[in-house]
Motif scaffolding. Sequence first.
Motif, PDB file in Angstrom:
ATOM      1  N   PHE A  86       0.847  -1.191   0.000  1.00  0.00           N
ATOM      2  CA  PHE A  86       0.000   0.000   0.000  1.00  0.00           C
ATOM      3  C   PHE A  86       0.883   1.241   0.000  1.00  0.00           C
ATOM      4  CE2 PHE A  86      -2.783  -3.174   1.839  1.00  0.00           C
ATOM      5  CZ  PHE A  86      -4.033  -2.859   1.302  1.00  0.00           C
ATOM      6  N   CYS A  87       0.403   2.287  -0.644  1.00  0.00           N
ATOM      7  CA  CYS A  87       1.082   3.575  -0.643  1.00  0.00           C
ATOM      8  C   CYS A  87       0.103   4.619  -0.110  1.00  0.00           C
ATOM      9  CB  CYS A  87       1.531   3.948  -2.052  1.00  0.00           C
ATOM     10  SG  CYS A  87       2.241   5.604  -2.166  1.00  0.00           S
ATOM     11  N   PHE A  88       0.511   5.335   0.923  1.00  0.00           N
ATOM     12  CA  PHE A  88      -0.309   6.378   1.531  1.00  0.00           C
ATOM     13  C   PHE A  88       0.386   7.731   1.394  1.00  0.00           C
ATOM     14  CE2 PHE A  88      -1.360   2.485   3.781  1.00  0.00           C
ATOM     15  CZ  PHE A  88      -2.742   2.511   3.779  1.00  0.00           C
ATOM     16  N   LYS A  89      -0.393   8.767   1.180  1.00  0.00           N
ATOM     17  CA  LYS A  89       0.151  10.124   1.082  1.00  0.00           C
ATOM     18  C   LYS A  89       0.063  10.791   2.445  1.00  0.00           C
ATOM     19  CE  LYS A  89       0.128  14.155  -1.835  1.00  0.00           C
ATOM     20  NZ  LYS A  89      -0.371  14.738  -3.061  1.00  0.00           N
TER      21      LYS A  89
ATOM     22  N   GLU B 112       0.535  13.922   3.262  1.00  0.00           N
ATOM     23  CA  GLU B 112      -0.072  15.254   3.209  1.00  0.00           C
ATOM     24  C   GLU B 112      -1.586  15.239   3.424  1.00  0.00           C
ATOM     25  OE1 GLU B 112      -0.734  17.971  -0.508  1.00  0.00           O
ATOM     26  OE2 GLU B 112       1.343  18.157   0.169  1.00  0.00           O
ATOM     27  N   ASN B 113      -2.271  14.245   2.964  1.00  0.00           N
ATOM     28  CA  ASN B 113      -3.736  14.155   3.082  1.00  0.00           C
ATOM     29  C   ASN B 113      -4.136  13.201   4.191  1.00  0.00           C
ATOM     30  OD1 ASN B 113      -3.908  15.890   0.939  1.00  0.00           O
ATOM     31  ND2 ASN B 113      -4.238  14.288  -0.565  1.00  0.00           N
ATOM     32  N   TYR B 114      -3.524  13.330   5.357  1.00  0.00           N
ATOM     33  CA  TYR B 114      -3.747  12.464   6.505  1.00  0.00           C
ATOM     34  C   TYR B 114      -3.735  10.986   6.102  1.00  0.00           C
ATOM     35  CZ  TYR B 114      -5.056  10.684  10.984  1.00  0.00           C
ATOM     36  OH  TYR B 114      -5.035   9.989  12.173  1.00  0.00           O
ATOM     37  N   TYR B 115      -2.660  10.596   5.453  1.00  0.00           N
ATOM     38  CA  TYR B 115      -2.406   9.205   5.115  1.00  0.00           C
ATOM     39  C   TYR B 115      -3.530   8.599   4.274  1.00  0.00           C
ATOM     40  CZ  TYR B 115       0.968  10.292   8.635  1.00  0.00           C
ATOM     41  OH  TYR B 115       1.955  10.920   9.354  1.00  0.00           O
ATOM     42  N   SER B 116      -3.923   9.350   3.244  1.00  0.00           N
ATOM     43  CA  SER B 116      -4.935   8.832   2.324  1.00  0.00           C
ATOM     44  C   SER B 116      -4.290   7.809   1.395  1.00  0.00           C
ATOM     45  CB  SER B 116      -5.554   9.966   1.515  1.00  0.00           C
ATOM     46  OG  SER B 116      -4.554  10.632   0.767  1.00  0.00           O
ATOM     47  N   LEU B 117      -5.062   6.801   1.034  1.00  0.00           N
ATOM     48  CA  LEU B 117      -4.568   5.731   0.173  1.00  0.00           C
ATOM     49  C   LEU B 117      -4.348   6.270  -1.235  1.00  0.00           C
ATOM     50  CD1 LEU B 117      -3.897   2.717  -0.237  1.00  0.00           C
ATOM     51  CD2 LEU B 117      -6.316   2.384  -0.806  1.00  0.00           C
TER      52      LEU B 117
END
Length: 125
Positions: free
Chosen positions: A90-93, A95-100
Amino acid sequence: MRQVVAVGEIGSAPGNLFNPHAVTVDPNTNNIFVTEGEFYLLNPHARISIFSEKGDYLDSFTHQNVECPHGIAIHGGYVYITDIGVHAVFCFKKENYYSLVTKVGTEGTQIGKFNTPHSLSVSYT
């Protein structure tokens, strides 16, 4: 020289660690990220806990599709996690509160598939 710190205590409450698997340090913030969870119990203990460089609990996150996060790496603004329950990465961003951002992989032994992926790393070059 950096100080060695201990993070979390045994347990499932926020700030505690329930069967921790891997740890990494965010090179931008020095925050400590720990994957935790139990393969046989699955959710709700599947999460990534975040601690300050001094060991203070800051936050945690998870995603409904994550069953048993194992390996972890951070590169740029992204957190990468292997999941031995769903056989994926999985890759989470951040910056956007760990959005997928994306999920890669499914279970299998063929090329391009995973069979309980444990660890991962990223290159900074």
